[in-house]
Design an enzyme around this catalytic site. Sequence first.
Site, PDB file in Angstrom:
ATOM      1  N   ARG A  54      51.627 117.171 -40.483  1.00 57.29           N
ATOM      2  CA  ARG A  54      51.805 116.426 -41.719  1.00 57.29           C
ATOM      3  C   ARG A  54      51.489 117.398 -42.853  1.00 57.29           C
ATOM      4  O   ARG A  54      51.817 118.565 -42.768  1.00 57.29           O
ATOM      5  CB  ARG A  54      50.898 115.198 -41.728  1.00 57.29           C
ATOM      6  CG  ARG A  54      51.420 114.138 -40.786  1.00 57.29           C
ATOM      7  CD  ARG A  54      50.580 112.894 -40.787  1.00 57.29           C
ATOM      8  NE  ARG A  54      49.365 113.077 -39.998  1.00 57.29           N
ATOM      9  CZ  ARG A  54      48.494 112.106 -39.768  1.00 57.29           C
ATOM     10  NH1 ARG A  54      48.708 110.905 -40.267  1.00 57.29           N
ATOM     11  NH2 ARG A  54      47.415 112.303 -39.050  1.00 57.29           N
ATOM     12  N   PRO A  65      50.973 100.769 -42.876  1.00 54.35           N
ATOM     13  CA  PRO A  65      49.901 100.179 -43.679  1.00 54.35           C
ATOM     14  C   PRO A  65      48.591 100.945 -43.496  1.00 54.35           C
ATOM     15  O   PRO A  65      48.268 101.388 -42.404  1.00 54.35           O
ATOM     16  CB  PRO A  65      49.782  98.752 -43.151  1.00 54.35           C
ATOM     17  CG  PRO A  65      50.497  98.721 -41.866  1.00 54.35           C
ATOM     18  CD  PRO A  65      51.447  99.863 -41.825  1.00 54.35           C
ATOM     19  N   GLU A  66      47.866 101.127 -44.579  1.00 52.73           N
ATOM     20  CA  GLU A  66      46.552 101.759 -44.517  1.00 52.73           C
ATOM     21  C   GLU A  66      45.499 100.649 -44.466  1.00 52.73           C
ATOM     22  O   GLU A  66      45.824  99.470 -44.614  1.00 52.73           O
ATOM     23  CB  GLU A  66      46.353 102.634 -45.762  1.00 52.73           C
ATOM     24  CG  GLU A  66      47.293 103.833 -45.837  1.00 52.73           C
ATOM     25  CD  GLU A  66      46.724 105.071 -45.140  1.00 52.73           C
ATOM     26  OE1 GLU A  66      45.534 105.082 -44.782  1.00 52.73           O
ATOM     27  OE2 GLU A  66      47.485 106.030 -44.949  1.00 52.73           O
ATOM     28  N   LYS A  91      42.162  99.892 -38.652  1.00 50.77           N
ATOM     29  CA  LYS A  91      43.430  99.194 -38.890  1.00 50.77           C
ATOM     30  C   LYS A  91      43.723  98.175 -37.792  1.00 50.77           C
ATOM     31  O   LYS A  91      44.820  97.626 -37.731  1.00 50.77           O
ATOM     32  CB  LYS A  91      44.577 100.198 -38.996  1.00 50.77           C
ATOM     33  CG  LYS A  91      44.424 101.161 -40.176  1.00 50.77           C
ATOM     34  CD  LYS A  91      45.635 102.063 -40.262  1.00 50.77           C
ATOM     35  CE  LYS A  91      45.315 103.350 -40.991  1.00 50.77           C
ATOM     36  NZ  LYS A  91      46.437 104.296 -40.921  1.00 50.77           N
TER      37      LYS A  91
END
Length: 323
Positions: free
Chosen positions: A306, A2-3, A61
Amino acid sequence: MPELPEVEVVRRGLVSWVRGRTIESVDVLDPRSIRRHALGTEDFIGNLEGATVADVVRRGKFLWLPLLDASAGPAAGGAPANGRPAIALMAHLGMSGQLLVQDGAVPDEKHLKVRIRLSPGDGLPGQLRFVDQRIFGGLFVTSLVPTDDGGPGGLAESPLPLIAEEAAHIARDPLDPAFSFDLFYRRLRKRKTGLKRALLDQGLVSGIGNIYADEALWRARLHFARPTDTLRRAEAERVLGSARDVMLDALAAGGTSFDSLYVNVNGASGYFDRSLNAYGREGQPCQRCAAAGIHSVMRRDQFMNRSSHTCPVCQPRPRNGRW
Ligand SMILES: [Zn+2]
């Protein structure tokens, strides 16, 4: 994963459904989901039962529920005399954690890990359930400590200058009303690093993950390898403002979930229908360039294990870039 906008949706949902209610009892169905609570299941349950959820707070977060002890008051051991919460229930959603507000009659979910029964509220569902398929997430009780700048701990309904201990090391996020751009810019200029690396640095600004970093950089027309010590104030404002805007857009798009009966984050299925301009668009035309009649193909570069997505035309690679 989740962002920040997804976590903010969970926060807002919990505010509506859980804030102000008292925890009546707790079932830990899988101790692995409270493994971060070092003192074990009995202590975890003991801290929660009888406590009232004072608020729901988020920084980056990180999400936590400050708890008021049933015996909070001048005489209560450990509780501050002014009745402020001293502890919080921390919710770490991990890859697949979900917080569901459910009626007790609803059958248990397949991956139900922790059940929290709440005091009856005006027709509100009686249980807060933590469901997690992959067990990377979890719940634990933590201390609240004073914030180092004396400001609110994060985004909250009744802000207090207290922060969950685990979140105390991270900077404020772009949606935090107490975010200081001056402080961010001063720190940014001192970092001898690339811009995207800086945006992902939770000690500088929190809550920006890989997806929103790429989107913010695309909107700001800045390359990820731009050396931060060459960044002008207006450019830093542009990229920070862009990060805030993409998150607010995502929140606006995910807004329908506020009306549903449960609070839900599901990283696997992608709770939000994200409309992305950069992330994952390698090989496709840059939308901004296309709108200007320029043909440009989005590219993907390896970055910190990434990837980074940029338009080679409107986000030109800087000389002496830092990756
Ligand atoms: Zn472009």
